[in-house]
Write a protein that holds these residues in place. Structure first.
Motif, PDB file in Angstrom:
ATOM      1  N   ASN A 165       0.840  -1.193   0.000  1.00 15.26           N
ATOM      2  CA  ASN A 165       0.000   0.000   0.000  1.00 15.26           C
ATOM      3  C   ASN A 165       0.876   1.244   0.000  1.00 15.26           C
ATOM      4  OD1 ASN A 165      -1.347   2.242   2.001  1.00 15.26           O
ATOM      5  ND2 ASN A 165      -2.864   1.290   0.675  1.00 15.26           N
ATOM      6  N   GLY A 166       0.434   2.258  -0.739  1.00 13.53           N
ATOM      7  CA  GLY A 166       1.190   3.500  -0.763  1.00 13.53           C
ATOM      8  C   GLY A 166       0.352   4.646  -1.274  1.00 13.53           C
ATOM      9  N   GLU A 167       0.991   5.776  -1.448  1.00 13.56           N
ATOM     10  CA  GLU A 167       0.315   6.959  -1.983  1.00 13.56           C
ATOM     11  C   GLU A 167       1.242   7.631  -2.980  1.00 13.56           C
ATOM     12  OE1 GLU A 167       1.484   9.699   1.926  1.00 13.56           O
ATOM     13  OE2 GLU A 167      -0.550   8.915   1.696  1.00 13.56           O
ATOM     14  N   ALA A 168       0.656   8.086  -4.072  1.00 12.24           N
ATOM     15  CA  ALA A 168       1.438   8.727  -5.134  1.00 12.24           C
ATOM     16  C   ALA A 168       0.778  10.044  -5.523  1.00 12.24           C
ATOM     17  CB  ALA A 168       1.545   7.813  -6.346  1.00 12.24           C
ATOM     18  N   LYS A 169       1.595  11.067  -5.690  1.00 11.83           N
ATOM     19  CA  LYS A 169       1.119  12.369  -6.140  1.00 11.83           C
ATOM     20  C   LYS A 169       2.139  12.938  -7.112  1.00 11.83           C
ATOM     21  CE  LYS A 169      -0.741  16.789  -4.533  1.00 11.83           C
ATOM     22  NZ  LYS A 169      -1.048  17.628  -3.347  1.00 11.83           N
TER      23      LYS A 169
END
Length: 238
Positions: A165-169
């Protein structure tokens, strides 16, 4: 300057250690270039950080483990691709019968079925040992898969799975945690499709308006990251 491993991990312990190290490092800035583009950019970048080389091949990514990236915006995780059997030109008939015009005037059939939808119901045929997507109205095209080929496709890639799981911007990505799943329920896989736990996702369109040719992006079998634990006996947080 990001340094990628020169060799893939040699065993489970090394793979898990690399994943933990990536999580501990915090935010990465993905290098510019065509390799890291689109919705799959963060997953591709993660594979490179771990030194993986399997890519889209129908084999696990590393030492018997399949790797999947997802964010909190991910509705469904793709397990594998498997094209349907059926009458001749079954996908062309699906597009022509159930498709709708896109902005360029091409008939497009992008549709997800989870057990049952407004247009279709996933049916089990014990006699022929098939999973069939049947129209709820009429006698239209009915793509199908045999039990054996679905179990073979799942068993080839999914006996052991790691979800990261992660977050990308934009170009920045951070990997937050990972969960490892083992002992895949091969015997129950078909039943999970019938229950709707596993979605069948069609993505096919005409090459050009009115054309007999198709652009098929592949039929996917997908599952929610929140319910994937139903497919496995063992789960471990890395």
């Amino acid at each position: 300057m990001i340094e990628f491993p020169s060799d893939p991990p040699r065993n489970k312990e090394q793979l898990f250690d690399r994943i933990r190290s990536v999580i501990d490092q915090g935010v990465f800035n993905m290098p510019a270039g065509s390799r890291y583009q689109g919705t799959g950019a963060a997953g591709m970048f993660l594979e490179d950080l771990l030194g993986l080389t399997a890519g889209s091949k129908d084999i696990p990514d590393a030492v018997g483990w399949e790797l999947k990236w997802f964010s909190n915006r991910t509705c469904l995780v793709t397990l594998f691709h498997k094209e349907a059997n059926g009458p001749k030109n079954v996908m062309r008939n699906m597009v022509q019968t159930f498709g709708w015009e896109d902005q360029r005037g091409r008939l497009s059939f992008r549709y997800t079925v989870e057990g049952e939808s407004a247009l279709f119901k996933i049916k089990n045929d014990d006699k022929s040992r098939r999973i069939i997507v049947r129209p709820k109205q009429g006698q239209g095209p009915a793509p199908f898969w045999s039990y054996d080929e679905l179990i073979a496709a799942a068993g080839a890639k999914l006996r052991r799975l790691i979800l990261v799981n992660g977050e990308a911007k934009k170009r920045n990505v951070r990997f937050l945690y990972a969960e490892a799943y083992e002992t895949f329920h091969l015997a129950d896989f078909v039943q999970e499709i019938l229950r709707g736990s596993i979605a069948i996702d069609f993505d096919c369109r005409q090459s050009k308006p009115g054309s007999a040719g198709l652009r098929n992006h592949g039929t996917k079998f997908r599952v929610s990251p929140l319910t994937i634990c139903r497919l496995y006996l063992k789960k471990e947080r890395l």
